[in-house]
Every structure is written in C-alpha cells, then in structure tokens.
Design a protein around this motif. Structure first.
Motif, PDB file in Angstrom:
ATOM      1  N   TYR A 258       4.659  -3.725 -10.015  1.00  0.00           N
ATOM      2  CA  TYR A 258       4.649  -3.974 -11.463  1.00  0.00           C
ATOM      3  C   TYR A 258       5.764  -4.920 -11.880  1.00  0.00           C
ATOM      4  N   GLU A 259       6.697  -5.159 -10.978  1.00  0.00           N
ATOM      5  CA  GLU A 259       7.901  -5.944 -11.294  1.00  0.00           C
ATOM      6  C   GLU A 259       8.723  -5.264 -12.389  1.00  0.00           C
ATOM      7  N   CYS A 260       8.706  -3.950 -12.401  1.00  0.00           N
ATOM      8  CA  CYS A 260       9.389  -3.218 -13.467  1.00  0.00           C
ATOM      9  C   CYS A 260      10.889  -3.110 -13.219  1.00  0.00           C
ATOM     10  N   GLY A 261      11.304  -3.222 -11.959  1.00  0.00           N
ATOM     11  CA  GLY A 261      12.733  -3.178 -11.640  1.00  0.00           C
ATOM     12  C   GLY A 261      13.320  -1.776 -11.582  1.00  0.00           C
ATOM     13  N   ILE A 262      12.495  -0.753 -11.647  1.00  0.00           N
ATOM     14  CA  ILE A 262      13.023   0.616 -11.563  1.00  0.00           C
ATOM     15  C   ILE A 262      13.751   0.817 -10.227  1.00  0.00           C
TER      16      ILE A 262
ATOM     17  N   PRO B  90      10.044   0.405  -1.193  1.00  0.00           N
ATOM     18  CA  PRO B  90      10.720  -0.817  -0.732  1.00  0.00           C
ATOM     19  C   PRO B  90      11.649  -0.533   0.456  1.00  0.00           C
TER      20      PRO B  90
ATOM     21  N   CYS C 285       9.629   4.526  -7.313  1.00  0.00           N
ATOM     22  CA  CYS C 285       8.749   3.460  -7.800  1.00  0.00           C
ATOM     23  C   CYS C 285       7.481   4.025  -8.449  1.00  0.00           C
TER      24      CYS C 285
HETATM   25  S1  SF4 Z   1       9.857   0.102  -8.810  1.00  0.00           S
HETATM   26 FE1  SF4 Z   1      10.235  -1.848  -7.771  1.00  0.00          FE
HETATM   27  S2  SF4 Z   1       8.630  -1.964  -6.180  1.00  0.00           S
HETATM   28 FE2  SF4 Z   1       8.006  -0.409  -7.667  1.00  0.00          FE
HETATM   29  S3  SF4 Z   1       6.665  -1.478  -9.102  1.00  0.00           S
HETATM   30 FE3  SF4 Z   1       8.741  -1.471 -10.001  1.00  0.00          FE
HETATM   31  S4  SF4 Z   1       9.668  -3.410  -9.265  1.00  0.00           S
HETATM   32 FE4  SF4 Z   1       7.843  -3.033  -8.005  1.00  0.00          FE
END
Ligand code: SF4
Ligand code: SF4
Lengths: 244, 396
Positions: free
Chosen positions: A52-56, A112, A106
C-alpha cells in the motif's frame, strides 16, 4: 510470474527508477537470475502480497531510525519487480535490517523482514562482495555455532571484544572457570560452549549441515572458514564411522 | 514529555476477540490433519496443563511439568542466572523437568545475523531437537524468544510447504529420527505466566514499592503473532499479557512508556559486529524513554537478546552524560527473587552490568551479606572442597 524480457521493468524506463542506478557494470541477466531465485523461495509468496506504500513498516522499524534504510522501499521494489533496485538493495541495504520483524504489522500482511532474510540468503549463496564484507569479523561466530552447536560461549566475553560493555566483562573473563563452576545446573559448567552438548548430538548437527547445502554457502562467502569447519566436521564424522 | 497511550483507558473497555473471526487458520488443525495422513507425529502437551488465551482468542495449552528445557545460547553463555532461575522456579514449584545435553541451539541467531543457512537446514535443526525431546517423553519448553519465534516459522514452512517437509523428512530419516512437531510451541515465559499465581503464593519478599517497565520481546509477539498470550484483564487484551501479568501478580507496579512496542536494538549481527547501532537504539529509544516517562526501578523482559542489549548498552552512554542506569533482568529472575532466591547463587546477578543493588535494597535484600555468602562458595570451589555449586548448596 516469470519475465524473461527486461524491457517492461519499472527501473528500465528512463527516470523511473527510485534511485540513481548503481552496479551498472553487473549485467542485467545476473541481477534477474538472483531475483528469480528470491521468488523461487518457498516462503516468498507468504512474505509479499503487494504494498500500500503506507509506511507503517517504516514507523515500526528500528533500523530506519538510524540508517538510510526503509522496509517500505524493499517491499515496493519487490512488488514492482524492480530488478535493478533489488540488486542494489541486496548489496547496500539488507545488512542494515535488525531482523526484529516489527514490520510484520504490515496491513497488507507482508513481511519485509522476511523478504530481507531471503534476499540476504541469496546474496550469501552467490558470494556477493557486500555479503562477504558484511560477514567480515563474524566468521568466528559462524565457526562456533556450526562446530559446537551453541552460538555464543562464556569465553567469548573478552574485554578487548566488548570494551563498550564496561569493566564487568574483564571481571567475568578473569573469574570465568570459577564462576561457571558456581552454576547449579549441571549442563552449564562449560566455558567454550553455552552448555554441554553431547557428542552424538554434535554428529547429528554435522550431518544436517552436510545434507543441506549450508557448507556450499559458507564456501561462497569465506573459503578459509569453510575449510576449517569442514576439517572439524569430517574428522568427527570419520571417527564416528561416517564416510563423507 | 511524549504523550503516551493511557493504559488505564485500555482497561476500561477490554478488547474481546472471537476466535471464529481469526484472520489466520489454526495451524494446529493442519498439524493434526498431517498426523492423520501419517505424515508427521504430533507430540501432545502432557497433563496437567493450564489453558491460556492467545492473540486471536484461541486457547493454548501450557504444560506445567514433564518439560524438556530447550536452552538459549545467550542466556547460558552470558547471563546464566536467567536459565538457572527458570530451573530453580520449576524445582521450587515441584515440577519434573529435563535439562538435556541432547540439544543444540536453534541456530536462528546466526541465521538472522548472517543468513549462512537455509530453510532445509533450519528445519533440520528444529526437528532434530523436537525429535530428541520426543524420544525422552518430555515436552519442549523454549527458553529463547528467538528460538520460539523461529520454530514457529519452521512449523509454518513444514506444514504449508510439502517440498520443505519432504526435504526435512529426508534429513531426519538419515539421522534415524521421525518427523515430530509439538502440539504447541511453548515459551518458558508462558509457563511463568501460567504459574504466576502459584509463584505469588510462594512470594516471601514484598514488591509493592517496585516500579517495573516491561520490554516485550519482538520474536515472542511480532514474529508469527498468533501464539502469544493475551488476556482481557491485562492491558484490556490489547498488548501481550506475558511478563506484565507476572509483575502484577507479584504486587509490583507496571509502568507504561511510549516506546513499549519498539525493539531493544539487538539486531542479531549488530550486537556482535555493529554495536554502535544497538547501543544507540537501546539508550535513546528504550532506557532513556523509560527513565523520562516512568522512572522505573527495573526493566523486566523475557528474552536473551533483550536482557543483554538493554543491560550492557548502558555502560558506554554514561560517558556522554546520557540518562541511563536502570537494571535489567528476566521475568524468571524477578519471580525467583520474589520467592526468596539468592541474588548470586540463583539469579547470578554478578553477570549483569547495570547497577542492580539499589533494586535489591528496595526488595529488602541485603546484597552485601548475600555476596559474602557467595564468596564463601567461591572459596570452597577454589579450594576444591566442592567441585560445583549444587542445587542442594543453593537450597541449603
Ligand atoms: S506496511 Fe510497509 S510493506 Fe506493508 S503495505 Fe505498508 S508500506 Fe507496504
Ligand atoms: S525486520 Fe528489519 S525491516 Fe523489519 S522492522 Fe525489523 S529492522 Fe526493520
């Protein structure tokens, strides 16, 4: 999905790569072959579902706080199959990871950190210079775990190895034999292993190293270390009647 | 001061989970299916056991006795009071156990540090240890958080990937061993959690003045999350209950801090060859935050790397005037001290670095007298009057 034609990759479109192209001297085919090996790992489909490119993951990541490092970039590069960037990460980034798996939170159910485990493994299997560098100074630990079955031993606590841990390390190392004898559990009277591992157990461990291709991996990253470990293993196995 | 999540508000509306809505399948069901198909042996949790709730509301069985202690390299090697305290608690509560020599490390510390291994080898090491436990009839209980996390990964790989299972089975058959998986993968801190009320019944030291910060181990509750213990009565069921549950049962205060979820900075390879990272992280993201927000007497954690990193990393930062100086120990050592264990003979605190003496004083322990007693033991050992300090010496 397996792609032979590199023309469609994200990184190959001019200006589209996420970072300036490094490792241009390495042929694309070599980088692609490594990536195909990463994808062929049985764990790969469990570790990446897109991003999602959310950066969590970055917010949770300890290494991202102290290094120029991002688990999000790792997941994105893998999801986009950006072969060039993945190769760069395999060389310059993966050894920064703390393997804590904080990024397993994630929301896409990616890991990752798990991807990084695979990337590192492939890097080691192919003896990439960066993995040899990352493992410099680490050989004695590999030797210890592979030949004795325990990773850290009491006699590793030497003041010159841990000067930043303060004067207590010297105290422990000076008193080591005595202090180990002052431990009530019978298995803990050892100084060169964490606990006493039986000989039969060690033989079985050597057979596991032998029957998996771990020794080949060691040879790729450190030939000298490989020879020393092999010597110890072969001698013990031969004495016990195994033909290797 | 950083604002922290008010733990009190979590408690007012406990989070209840419905296992039928769990986001993952129950791997134990898949294990039993494999067993029925003749593919694997599942070692059952021996009775008596305690049932606890895990993250998604499922029930997990924690064996009380007949346990096979899968030791930890870092605990046995560098903080041996950790392992000793686990055995001491087991003995004091009257449970039968084995401390095997037929056990290797899980080798996962090395794997996460150097990647010089692979799925088949890691599976082989895990299944060899499990088969060794099975041969004795005792059930594995795992001392290290990383072994526990890694063995859960191995279980996923063996259950879900037939090709991995075949490779590992082939290695096992060459060793003359069957493929055996325990019904539950159990961490020793789950056993401590399960017997915490018994520990409290045997408590002889008053901990009501003690303020503790908990550092939960990443490989315990982040890596394959669904096996970790949660309890609606602890943090409203929103954080793992392991460790915190014990501290509360002993009447001490659990103080919250805003970086509870951060790792300790161990990093696997970093702690051995790149310690500037481990030290900075442990100091700036854990110890200093705890001191500023909660000023605890002690940090309690439940894994090898966490005790080592959080404790040893506090020496060097003193040169930079950093706000450090909180002793660190495991839940097992904390519980043993509550039950009257000797700080040196059992908890072996002389292997720890950060000053723990003010904490002992607050617990009502005369550490000077205890050290004199221990020095007498050392003299007897030095004079070869005794070969080793035994359990009898400790309990005498
Ligand atoms: S947590 Fe990291 S790997 Fe998971 S969707 Fe968000 S940015 Fe992508
Ligand atoms: S496993 Fe690696 S990438 Fe993931 S949070 Fe930990 S340090 Fe970051």
């Amino acid at each position: 999905m397996s792609r032979a034609a590199p023309a469609t990759t994200f990184a190959q479109r001019p200006g589209a790569t996420l970072a300036p192209r490094a490792y241009e001297d390495v042929p694309y085919e070599e980088k692609l072959a490594l990536w195909e090996e990463v994808k062929a790992d049985p764990r790969f489909p469990d570790y990446l579902y897109g991003c999602y490119e959310c950066g969590i993951c970055v917010a949770a990541c300890p290494s991202a706080r102290f290094y120029d490092f991002s688990p999000r970039k790792i997941a994105q590069a893998a999801a986009r199959e950006d072969v060039e960037l993945i190769f760069e990460q395999m060389n310059d980034d993966v050894w920064n990871c703390s393997q804590c798996f904080s990024c397993d939170r994630c929301p896409r159910q990616n890991s990752p950190g798990g991807l990084i485990t695979i990337l590192r493994e492939v890097a080691v299997r192919h003896g990439l210079a960066s993995s040899q560098e990352a493992l410099e100074g680490y050989g004695r630990v590999v030797y210890k775990i592979m030949t004795t079955g325990t990773q850290v031993s009491p006699d590793m606590l030497q003041p010159d190895a841990f000067p930043d841990w303060g004067p207590d390390v010297k105290e422990v190392s000076d008193q080591l034999d005595l202090w180990r004898r002052a431990l009530p559990p019978e298995t803990l009277h050892t100084t060169s292993t964490g606990w006493e591992v039986s000989e039969k157990t060690l033989l079985e461990l050597y057979l596991i190293w032998h029957y998996s291709d771990v020794m080949d991996m060691i040879e790729e990253v450190d030939e000298g270390l490989h020879m020393i470990i092999l010597d110890v293993m072969e001698e013990t196995l031969e004495e016990a009647g195994y033909e290797i | 001061m950083t604002s922290i999540i008010p733990v009190e508000s979590l408690k007012t509306k406990p989070f209840r989970v419905d296992p039928s809505e769990a986001p993952t399948a129950d791997i134990r069901e898949a294990l039993f299916e494999l067993e029925e198909a003749g593919e694997i042996i599942v070692q059952r949790v021996p009775e008596p056991y305690v049932e606890v709730m895990t993250k998604y509301g499922r029930t997990k069985k924690i064996p009380l006795g007949q346990t096979w202690h899968h030791k930890s390299c870092g605990q046995c090697g560098h903080i041996p009071g950790y392992s000793t305290a686990i055995f001491w608690l087991t003995r004091k509560l009257g449970y039968d156990y084995l401390d095997p020599k037929d056990q290797t490390s899980c080798t996962a510390w090395n794997y996460y540090a150097s990647a010089t291994s692979n799925v088949a080898a890691q599976g082989g090491v895990a299944m060899r240890n499990f088969a060794a436990a099975y041969e004795t009839g005792y059930f594995p209980i795992i001392h290290c958080g990383t072994s526990y996390g890694h063995y859960k990964e191995v279980r996923q790989e063996i259950v879900h990937h037939g090709d991995v299972r075949e490779k590992v089975r082939d290695i096992m058959s060459k060793l003359g061993k069957p493929l055996v998986m325990p019904e539950e993968i159990v961490h020793y801190s789950e056993w401590v959690h399960a017997v915490r009320d018994q520990i409290a019944q045997h408590q002889v030291r008053d901990f009501s003045d003690i303020v503790a910060c908990v550092h939960p181990a990443c490989h315990y509750y982040k890596l394959i999350q669904e096996d970790a213990i949660y309890d609606p009565d602890i943090y409203g069921g929103q954080r793992t209950a392991t460790v915190s549950g014990l501290i509360l049962a002993l009447g001490a205060e659990v103080a919250d801090y805003s970086t509870f979820f951060d790792c300790c900075g161990f990093g696997f390879r970093h702690i051995l060859v790149s310690r500037d990272f481990s030290r900075s992280f442990a100091t700036m993201r854990k110890i200093e935050v705890m001191k500023e927000e909660a000023n605890p007497d002690v940090v309690i954690t439940h894994d090898t790397g966490c005790v080592t990193t959080l404790d040893k990393s506090q020496f060097a930062p003193q040169a930079h005037g950093r706000n450090v100086g909180v002793p660190v120990m495991s839940d097992a050592q904390f519980a043993a001290l509550a039950m009257g264990a000797h700080p040196y003979r059992v908890c072996q605190l002389h292997w720890h670095s950060t000053d723990y003496r003010p904490l002992l004083e607050k617990m009502g322990i005369d550490w000077e007298a205890a050290w004199i007693e221990f020095e007498k033991d050392l003299k007897r050992l030095e004079a070869n009057e005794i070969e080793y300090l035994t359990w009898e010496d400790v309990d005498g």
